[in-house]
Design a protein around this motif. Sequence first.
Motif, PDB file in Angstrom:
ATOM      1  N   ASP A   7      -7.634  -3.224   2.198  1.00 20.99           N
ATOM      2  CA  ASP A   7      -7.021  -4.179   1.283  1.00 20.99           C
ATOM      3  C   ASP A   7      -6.482  -3.493   0.031  1.00 20.99           C
ATOM      4  O   ASP A   7      -5.824  -4.130  -0.797  1.00 20.99           O
ATOM      5  CB  ASP A   7      -8.036  -5.238   0.859  1.00 20.99           C
ATOM      6  CG  ASP A   7      -8.485  -6.128   2.003  1.00 20.99           C
ATOM      7  OD1 ASP A   7      -9.706  -6.410   2.085  1.00 20.99           O
ATOM      8  OD2 ASP A   7      -7.632  -6.535   2.810  1.00 20.99           O
ATOM      9  N   THR A   8      -6.750  -2.199  -0.114  1.00 22.05           N
ATOM     10  CA  THR A   8      -6.262  -1.455  -1.266  1.00 22.05           C
ATOM     11  C   THR A   8      -4.741  -1.448  -1.304  1.00 22.05           C
ATOM     12  O   THR A   8      -4.086  -1.080  -0.333  1.00 22.05           O
ATOM     13  CB  THR A   8      -6.781  -0.002  -1.223  1.00 22.05           C
ATOM     14  OG1 THR A   8      -8.206  -0.016  -1.348  1.00 22.05           O
ATOM     15  CG2 THR A   8      -6.186   0.820  -2.364  1.00 22.05           C
ATOM     16  N   ALA A   9      -4.183  -1.899  -2.424  1.00 20.37           N
ATOM     17  CA  ALA A   9      -2.732  -2.003  -2.570  1.00 20.37           C
ATOM     18  C   ALA A   9      -2.412  -2.502  -3.973  1.00 20.37           C
ATOM     19  O   ALA A   9      -3.304  -2.914  -4.717  1.00 20.37           O
ATOM     20  CB  ALA A   9      -2.159  -2.966  -1.525  1.00 20.37           C
ATOM     21  N   VAL A  10      -1.133  -2.474  -4.293  1.00 16.78           N
ATOM     22  CA  VAL A  10      -0.653  -3.193  -5.472  1.00 16.78           C
ATOM     23  C   VAL A  10      -0.300  -4.604  -5.018  1.00 16.78           C
ATOM     24  O   VAL A  10       0.442  -4.776  -4.043  1.00 16.78           O
ATOM     25  CB  VAL A  10       0.574  -2.507  -6.102  1.00 16.78           C
ATOM     26  CG1 VAL A  10       1.068  -3.319  -7.287  1.00 16.78           C
ATOM     27  CG2 VAL A  10       0.231  -1.089  -6.526  1.00 16.78           C
ATOM     28  N   TYR A  11      -0.853  -5.573  -5.695  1.00 16.15           N
ATOM     29  CA  TYR A  11      -0.635  -6.977  -5.348  1.00 16.15           C
ATOM     30  C   TYR A  11       0.386  -7.582  -6.310  1.00 16.15           C
ATOM     31  O   TYR A  11       0.256  -7.470  -7.527  1.00 16.15           O
ATOM     32  CB  TYR A  11      -1.952  -7.742  -5.413  1.00 16.15           C
ATOM     33  CG  TYR A  11      -2.832  -7.472  -4.225  1.00 16.15           C
ATOM     34  CD1 TYR A  11      -3.435  -6.226  -4.046  1.00 16.15           C
ATOM     35  CD2 TYR A  11      -3.051  -8.440  -3.242  1.00 16.15           C
ATOM     36  CE1 TYR A  11      -4.229  -5.954  -2.941  1.00 16.15           C
ATOM     37  CE2 TYR A  11      -3.839  -8.180  -2.136  1.00 16.15           C
ATOM     38  CZ  TYR A  11      -4.415  -6.929  -1.994  1.00 16.15           C
ATOM     39  OH  TYR A  11      -5.188  -6.673  -0.890  1.00 16.15           O
ATOM     40  N   TYR A  12       1.378  -8.251  -5.718  1.00 13.24           N
ATOM     41  CA  TYR A  12       2.465  -8.838  -6.486  1.00 13.24           C
ATOM     42  C   TYR A  12       2.488 -10.357  -6.304  1.00 13.24           C
ATOM     43  O   TYR A  12       2.333 -10.869  -5.202  1.00 13.24           O
ATOM     44  CB  TYR A  12       3.806  -8.291  -6.018  1.00 13.24           C
ATOM     45  CG  TYR A  12       3.991  -6.807  -6.224  1.00 13.24           C
ATOM     46  CD1 TYR A  12       3.639  -5.897  -5.241  1.00 13.24           C
ATOM     47  CD2 TYR A  12       4.535  -6.321  -7.415  1.00 13.24           C
ATOM     48  CE1 TYR A  12       3.806  -4.536  -5.424  1.00 13.24           C
ATOM     49  CE2 TYR A  12       4.717  -4.955  -7.608  1.00 13.24           C
ATOM     50  CZ  TYR A  12       4.347  -4.077  -6.604  1.00 13.24           C
ATOM     51  OH  TYR A  12       4.530  -2.726  -6.786  1.00 13.24           O
ATOM     52  N   CYS A  13       2.755 -11.030  -7.393  1.00 10.77           N
ATOM     53  CA  CYS A  13       2.944 -12.473  -7.389  1.00 10.77           C
ATOM     54  C   CYS A  13       4.434 -12.782  -7.203  1.00 10.77           C
ATOM     55  O   CYS A  13       5.289 -12.048  -7.729  1.00 10.77           O
ATOM     56  CB  CYS A  13       2.436 -13.042  -8.706  1.00 10.77           C
ATOM     57  SG  CYS A  13       2.737 -14.783  -8.980  1.00 10.77           S
ATOM     58  N   ASN A  14       4.727 -13.833  -6.480  1.00 10.35           N
ATOM     59  CA  ASN A  14       6.116 -14.250  -6.244  1.00 10.35           C
ATOM     60  C   ASN A  14       6.214 -15.763  -6.345  1.00 10.35           C
ATOM     61  O   ASN A  14       5.282 -16.476  -5.931  1.00 10.35           O
ATOM     62  CB  ASN A  14       6.565 -13.787  -4.858  1.00 10.35           C
ATOM     63  CG  ASN A  14       7.974 -14.208  -4.527  1.00 10.35           C
ATOM     64  OD1 ASN A  14       8.181 -15.256  -3.919  1.00 10.35           O
ATOM     65  ND2 ASN A  14       8.942 -13.417  -4.931  1.00 10.35           N
ATOM     66  N   ALA A  16       0.847  -1.187   0.000  1.00 13.63           N
ATOM     67  CA  ALA A  16       0.000   0.000   0.000  1.00 13.63           C
ATOM     68  C   ALA A  16       0.888   1.244   0.000  1.00 13.63           C
ATOM     69  O   ALA A  16       2.048   1.174   0.414  1.00 13.63           O
ATOM     70  CB  ALA A  16      -0.908  -0.008   1.224  1.00 13.63           C
ATOM     71  N   PRO A  17       0.368   2.380  -0.449  1.00 13.97           N
ATOM     72  CA  PRO A  17       1.174   3.603  -0.478  1.00 13.97           C
ATOM     73  C   PRO A  17       1.749   3.938   0.900  1.00 13.97           C
ATOM     74  O   PRO A  17       1.027   3.934   1.899  1.00 13.97           O
ATOM     75  CB  PRO A  17       0.171   4.667  -0.924  1.00 13.97           C
ATOM     76  CG  PRO A  17      -0.846   3.920  -1.709  1.00 13.97           C
ATOM     77  CD  PRO A  17      -0.963   2.581  -1.021  1.00 13.97           C
ATOM     78  N   GLY A  18       3.050   4.178   0.943  1.00 15.95           N
ATOM     79  CA  GLY A  18       3.703   4.542   2.183  1.00 15.95           C
ATOM     80  C   GLY A  18       3.968   3.403   3.137  1.00 15.95           C
ATOM     81  O   GLY A  18       4.437   3.623   4.259  1.00 15.95           O
ATOM     82  N   LYS A  19       3.679   2.181   2.701  1.00 19.14           N
ATOM     83  CA  LYS A  19       3.883   1.014   3.575  1.00 19.14           C
ATOM     84  C   LYS A  19       4.838   0.023   2.925  1.00 19.14           C
ATOM     85  O   LYS A  19       5.069   0.045   1.713  1.00 19.14           O
ATOM     86  CB  LYS A  19       2.544   0.338   3.874  1.00 19.14           C
ATOM     87  CG  LYS A  19       1.588   1.186   4.697  1.00 19.14           C
ATOM     88  CD  LYS A  19       0.375   0.392   5.117  1.00 19.14           C
ATOM     89  CE  LYS A  19      -0.542   1.207   6.005  1.00 19.14           C
ATOM     90  NZ  LYS A  19      -1.735   0.421   6.444  1.00 19.14           N
ATOM     91  N   GLN A  20       5.364  -0.856   3.756  1.00 20.42           N
ATOM     92  CA  GLN A  20       6.250  -1.890   3.247  1.00 20.42           C
ATOM     93  C   GLN A  20       5.451  -3.006   2.581  1.00 20.42           C
ATOM     94  O   GLN A  20       4.280  -3.238   2.908  1.00 20.42           O
ATOM     95  CB  GLN A  20       7.091  -2.463   4.393  1.00 20.42           C
ATOM     96  CG  GLN A  20       8.162  -1.516   4.916  1.00 20.42           C
ATOM     97  CD  GLN A  20       9.104  -2.203   5.884  1.00 20.42           C
ATOM     98  OE1 GLN A  20       8.736  -3.160   6.553  1.00 20.42           O
ATOM     99  NE2 GLN A  20      10.337  -1.725   5.950  1.00 20.42           N
ATOM    100  N   ARG A  21       6.105  -3.697   1.661  1.00 19.29           N
ATOM    101  CA  ARG A  21       5.472  -4.851   1.032  1.00 19.29           C
ATOM    102  C   ARG A  21       5.292  -5.935   2.089  1.00 19.29           C
ATOM    103  O   ARG A  21       6.203  -6.202   2.887  1.00 19.29           O
ATOM    104  CB  ARG A  21       6.337  -5.361  -0.124  1.00 19.29           C
ATOM    105  CG  ARG A  21       5.667  -6.400  -0.983  1.00 19.29           C
ATOM    106  CD  ARG A  21       6.510  -6.706  -2.222  1.00 19.29           C
ATOM    107  NE  ARG A  21       6.688  -5.550  -3.087  1.00 19.29           N
ATOM    108  CZ  ARG A  21       7.246  -5.612  -4.289  1.00 19.29           C
ATOM    109  NH1 ARG A  21       7.658  -6.784  -4.771  1.00 19.29           N
ATOM    110  NH2 ARG A  21       7.395  -4.515  -5.012  1.00 19.29           N
TER     111      ARG A  21
END
Length: 124
Positions: free
Chosen positions: A89-96, A40-45
């Motif tokens: 839950d708003t954020a950029v979601y990344y697959c790993n 999320a903006p301003g937060k850690q992954r």
Amino acid sequence: QVQLVESGGGLVQPGGSLRLSCVASGSILSINGMGWYRQAPGKQRELVASITGGGSTNYADSVKGRFTISRDNAKNTVYLQMNSLKPEDTAVYYCNADINTRLSAFVQAAGNYWGQGTQVTVSS
């Protein structure tokens, strides 16, 4: 080379649902653990959910009971079903994923790969 491509993000109202997909492609021999992270903006992954090659799953406390991670090994794909979505839950979601690749006829390599991210916005 290996690529992870996410899809399924978007804008949804609180209480709604989304299903994220992530497809791995390239010279893949096998895929071990796969997971979804978000930032999320301003937060850690942070880790949202993970699934081992054997199908064991792990979830962040904040999403337990609402999100479900699954995988289709035949399609090199991992999914994240997100229900009862909240504004937080708003954020950029990344697959790993941890992937074993074939570099040449006799050489293999293990690596950790990330997708480019997909935006999930929960708002009325």
